[in-house]
Design a protein around this motif. Structure first.
Motif, PDB file in Angstrom:
ATOM      1  N   LEU A 150      -7.848 -58.894 -64.896  1.00  0.00           N
ATOM      2  CA  LEU A 150      -8.166 -57.472 -64.974  1.00  0.00           C
ATOM      3  C   LEU A 150      -9.234 -57.214 -66.034  1.00  0.00           C
ATOM      4  CD1 LEU A 150      -7.727 -54.609 -64.049  1.00  0.00           C
ATOM      5  CD2 LEU A 150      -5.765 -54.437 -65.602  1.00  0.00           C
ATOM      6  N   LYS A 151      -9.141 -57.914 -67.151  1.00  0.00           N
ATOM      7  CA  LYS A 151     -10.191 -57.812 -68.159  1.00  0.00           C
ATOM      8  C   LYS A 151     -11.541 -58.188 -67.558  1.00  0.00           C
ATOM      9  CE  LYS A 151     -11.876 -59.966 -72.415  1.00  0.00           C
ATOM     10  NZ  LYS A 151     -11.588 -60.934 -73.516  1.00  0.00           N
ATOM     11  N   ALA A 152     -11.577 -59.283 -66.802  1.00  0.00           N
ATOM     12  CA  ALA A 152     -12.818 -59.717 -66.165  1.00  0.00           C
ATOM     13  C   ALA A 152     -13.343 -58.653 -65.207  1.00  0.00           C
ATOM     14  CB  ALA A 152     -12.597 -61.038 -65.435  1.00  0.00           C
ATOM     15  N   ALA A 153     -12.426 -57.938 -64.534  1.00  0.00           N
ATOM     16  CA  ALA A 153     -12.848 -56.878 -63.616  1.00  0.00           C
ATOM     17  C   ALA A 153     -13.531 -55.743 -64.375  1.00  0.00           C
ATOM     18  CB  ALA A 153     -11.644 -56.353 -62.836  1.00  0.00           C
ATOM     19  N   PHE A 154     -13.004 -55.384 -65.552  1.00  0.00           N
ATOM     20  CA  PHE A 154     -13.638 -54.352 -66.371  1.00  0.00           C
ATOM     21  C   PHE A 154     -15.018 -54.803 -66.846  1.00  0.00           C
ATOM     22  CE2 PHE A 154      -9.443 -52.398 -66.702  1.00  0.00           C
ATOM     23  CZ  PHE A 154      -9.755 -51.053 -66.777  1.00  0.00           C
ATOM     24  N   VAL A 155     -15.098 -56.053 -67.301  1.00  0.00           N
ATOM     25  CA  VAL A 155     -16.370 -56.576 -67.806  1.00  0.00           C
ATOM     26  C   VAL A 155     -17.404 -56.630 -66.685  1.00  0.00           C
ATOM     27  CG1 VAL A 155     -17.499 -58.603 -68.800  1.00  0.00           C
ATOM     28  CG2 VAL A 155     -15.275 -57.852 -69.689  1.00  0.00           C
ATOM     29  N   ALA A 156     -16.984 -57.051 -65.482  1.00  0.00           N
ATOM     30  CA  ALA A 156     -17.903 -57.123 -64.347  1.00  0.00           C
ATOM     31  C   ALA A 156     -18.389 -55.728 -63.956  1.00  0.00           C
ATOM     32  CB  ALA A 156     -17.221 -57.802 -63.163  1.00  0.00           C
ATOM     33  N   TRP A 157     -17.479 -54.752 -63.969  1.00  0.00           N
ATOM     34  CA  TRP A 157     -17.872 -53.369 -63.662  1.00  0.00           C
ATOM     35  C   TRP A 157     -18.909 -52.868 -64.664  1.00  0.00           C
ATOM     36  CZ3 TRP A 157     -17.413 -49.158 -66.889  1.00  0.00           C
ATOM     37  CH2 TRP A 157     -17.718 -47.908 -66.323  1.00  0.00           C
ATOM     38  N   ALA A 158     -18.671 -53.141 -65.946  1.00  0.00           N
ATOM     39  CA  ALA A 158     -19.601 -52.691 -66.978  1.00  0.00           C
ATOM     40  C   ALA A 158     -20.968 -53.353 -66.817  1.00  0.00           C
ATOM     41  CB  ALA A 158     -19.029 -52.991 -68.366  1.00  0.00           C
ATOM     42  N   ALA A 159     -20.963 -54.643 -66.481  1.00  0.00           N
ATOM     43  CA  ALA A 159     -22.239 -55.355 -66.284  1.00  0.00           C
ATOM     44  C   ALA A 159     -23.013 -54.750 -65.115  1.00  0.00           C
ATOM     45  CB  ALA A 159     -21.980 -56.837 -66.054  1.00  0.00           C
ATOM     46  N   ASP A 160     -22.319 -54.448 -64.017  1.00  0.00           N
ATOM     47  CA  ASP A 160     -22.980 -53.834 -62.856  1.00  0.00           C
ATOM     48  C   ASP A 160     -23.520 -52.455 -63.218  1.00  0.00           C
ATOM     49  OD1 ASP A 160     -22.371 -56.030 -61.350  1.00  0.00           O
ATOM     50  OD2 ASP A 160     -20.616 -55.139 -60.365  1.00  0.00           O
ATOM     51  N   ARG A 161     -22.738 -51.686 -63.963  1.00  0.00           N
ATOM     52  CA  ARG A 161     -23.170 -50.341 -64.352  1.00  0.00           C
ATOM     53  C   ARG A 161     -24.388 -50.389 -65.257  1.00  0.00           C
ATOM     54  NH1 ARG A 161     -22.668 -47.151 -68.783  1.00  0.00           N
ATOM     55  NH2 ARG A 161     -22.447 -44.890 -68.457  1.00  0.00           N
ATOM     56  N   ASN A 162     -24.356 -51.269 -66.246  1.00  0.00           N
ATOM     57  CA  ASN A 162     -25.479 -51.366 -67.178  1.00  0.00           C
ATOM     58  C   ASN A 162     -26.739 -51.859 -66.485  1.00  0.00           C
ATOM     59  OD1 ASN A 162     -23.816 -50.479 -69.260  1.00  0.00           O
ATOM     60  ND2 ASN A 162     -23.252 -52.559 -69.859  1.00  0.00           N
ATOM     61  N   LYS A 163     -26.566 -52.765 -65.526  1.00  0.00           N
ATOM     62  CA  LYS A 163     -27.710 -53.262 -64.754  1.00  0.00           C
ATOM     63  C   LYS A 163     -28.322 -52.142 -63.935  1.00  0.00           C
ATOM     64  CE  LYS A 163     -29.000 -56.861 -61.435  1.00  0.00           C
ATOM     65  NZ  LYS A 163     -28.486 -58.012 -60.617  1.00  0.00           N
ATOM     66  N   LEU A 164     -27.471 -51.303 -63.342  1.00  0.00           N
ATOM     67  CA  LEU A 164     -27.950 -50.192 -62.540  1.00  0.00           C
ATOM     68  C   LEU A 164     -28.700 -49.184 -63.401  1.00  0.00           C
ATOM     69  CD1 LEU A 164     -28.002 -48.726 -59.796  1.00  0.00           C
ATOM     70  CD2 LEU A 164     -25.818 -47.662 -60.427  1.00  0.00           C
ATOM     71  N   LEU A 165     -28.158 -48.887 -64.595  1.00  0.00           N
ATOM     72  CA  LEU A 165     -28.796 -47.925 -65.478  1.00  0.00           C
ATOM     73  C   LEU A 165     -30.146 -48.429 -65.980  1.00  0.00           C
ATOM     74  CD1 LEU A 165     -25.755 -46.671 -67.599  1.00  0.00           C
ATOM     75  CD2 LEU A 165     -26.951 -45.458 -65.757  1.00  0.00           C
ATOM     76  N   SER A 166     -30.232 -49.742 -66.236  1.00  0.00           N
ATOM     77  CA  SER A 166     -31.481 -50.291 -66.757  1.00  0.00           C
ATOM     78  C   SER A 166     -32.580 -50.317 -65.701  1.00  0.00           C
ATOM     79  CB  SER A 166     -31.245 -51.707 -67.283  1.00  0.00           C
ATOM     80  OG  SER A 166     -30.832 -52.575 -66.245  1.00  0.00           O
ATOM     81  N   SER A 167     -32.182 -50.296 -64.425  1.00  0.00           N
ATOM     82  CA  SER A 167     -33.186 -50.339 -63.349  1.00  0.00           C
ATOM     83  C   SER A 167     -33.700 -48.962 -62.983  1.00  0.00           C
ATOM     84  CB  SER A 167     -32.590 -51.015 -62.109  1.00  0.00           C
ATOM     85  OG  SER A 167     -31.508 -50.230 -61.580  1.00  0.00           O
ATOM     86  N   GLU A 168     -33.019 -47.905 -63.492  1.00  0.00           N
ATOM     87  CA  GLU A 168     -33.446 -46.550 -63.159  1.00  0.00           C
ATOM     88  C   GLU A 168     -34.660 -46.113 -63.984  1.00  0.00           C
ATOM     89  OE1 GLU A 168     -29.997 -44.120 -63.695  1.00  0.00           O
ATOM     90  OE2 GLU A 168     -29.042 -44.804 -61.841  1.00  0.00           O
TER      91      GLU A 168
END
Length: 304
Positions: A286-304
């Motif tokens: 579950l911790k890994a799921a939170f970390v993966a979600w955060a990585a996807d979110r940060n990647k999306l924000l950086s591409s905007e």
């Protein structure tokens, strides 16, 4: 007492098959190896378990009484090992995650829902609580992991950064700041300020910046929950400095959010756990799921 599983397995095999050679074959051992295991078991217990005949062996009275207990010991062990393996493979398991009130109502549920679609046999318990209650709950082992703000002066808790959000000014839509794009911290000097509890890590962050520009800072109201502060703001009782994430709870009330500048202040949301405390397989995934979600979110924000 030094009884081994090999001895118990040999005892059960001989008792069920009635011959050492058949037991040896079923255990993939030599007959002499089985004889030694039985001899050592009898020596350890201090009584004979078998009466030997020319070709057959039969249980003594003590052996007959011991057989169901030996079977139970092996069965219990097999069940215990099976439970551990199921937990490791996430075929079962339980994890309890704590989250600050606002985070529990915003980012946490979608992540857990996605996790449960992947691992439907794992049970996830969510405990929403005030920010200041999270570290004590972790230390008491009441929760496995948590989502909140890491207190820098707590050596027992370690955090894995997930995301950052900025502190914003929350005010009623009729307030003089409501149409502004930004407000300076120093402009809050004459405002009725609603703050979170003194034990809340966010309170320290807000006070640090307010005292810098408003040395005689004194709050007008102190509340435990952001939701309470937002309701008070909607009622026109004052303004509050809250994380940007809290704005998701203000959409249904008459509250506006404005950037705070000079300086802009960010707070870090982390995945929290006890330092030097191993997580269960379910909690680790579950911790890994939170970390993966955060990585996807940060990647999306950086591409905007």
């Amino acid at each position: 007492m030094n009884i081994t599983l090999r001895q118990l397995r040999a005892f059960i095999a001989v008792a069920e098959l009635g011959q050492f050679n058949l037991a040896a074959r079923s255990l993939h051992l030599t007959q002499s190896a089985v004889s030694i295991l039985i001899r050592d078991l009898e020596s350890e217990i201090g009584v004979r378990l078998f009466d030997r005949h020319t070709r057959m062996v039969c249980l003594t009275l003590v052996g007959q009484e011991f057989l169901p207990q030996a079977r139970k010991i092996l069965k219990d062990l097999e069940l215990a090992v099976g439970d551990v393996r199921d937990n490791a493979s996430l075929k079962r398991g339980q994890v309890t995650v704590a989250a600050a009130i606002v985070l529990a109502a915003t980012i946490v549920p979608p992540i857990i829902a996605r996790f449960l679609r992947m691992y439907p046999e794992v049970t996830v318990n969510i405990r929403d609580m005030p920010e200041e209650a999270i570290s004590p709950a972790l230390k008491r082992n009441e929760v496995d992991i948590a989502v909140g703000t890491l207190s820098e002066d707590d050596p027992e808790i370690v955090g894995t950064p997930l995301l950052r959000d900025k502190l914003m000014l929350f005010c009623n839509e009729d307030h003089r700041f409501a149409k502004r794009k930004s407000v300076r911290w120093a402009e809050l000097q004459e405002e009725n300020l609603i703050v979170l509890a003194a034990t809340n890590p966010l309170r320290n962050l807000v006070e640090h910046n307010l005292i810098r520009v408003v040395p005689n800072f004194r709050p007008n109201y102190e509340v435990r929950f952001s939701t309470t502060a937002i309701s008070m703001i909607s009622a026109g009782m004052g303004v509050a400095v809250l994380p940007e994430n809290s704005s998701q709870l203000a959409s249904a009330v008459q509250v506006e959010t404005i950037d705070l500048i000079d300086p802009p202040v960010m707070r870090e949301i982390s995945l929290l756990q006890r330092r030097h405390h191993s997580l269960s397989p379910a909690a680790a995934h579950l911790k890994a799921a939170f970390v993966a979600w955060a990585a996807d979110r940060n990647k999306l924000l950086s591409s905007e």
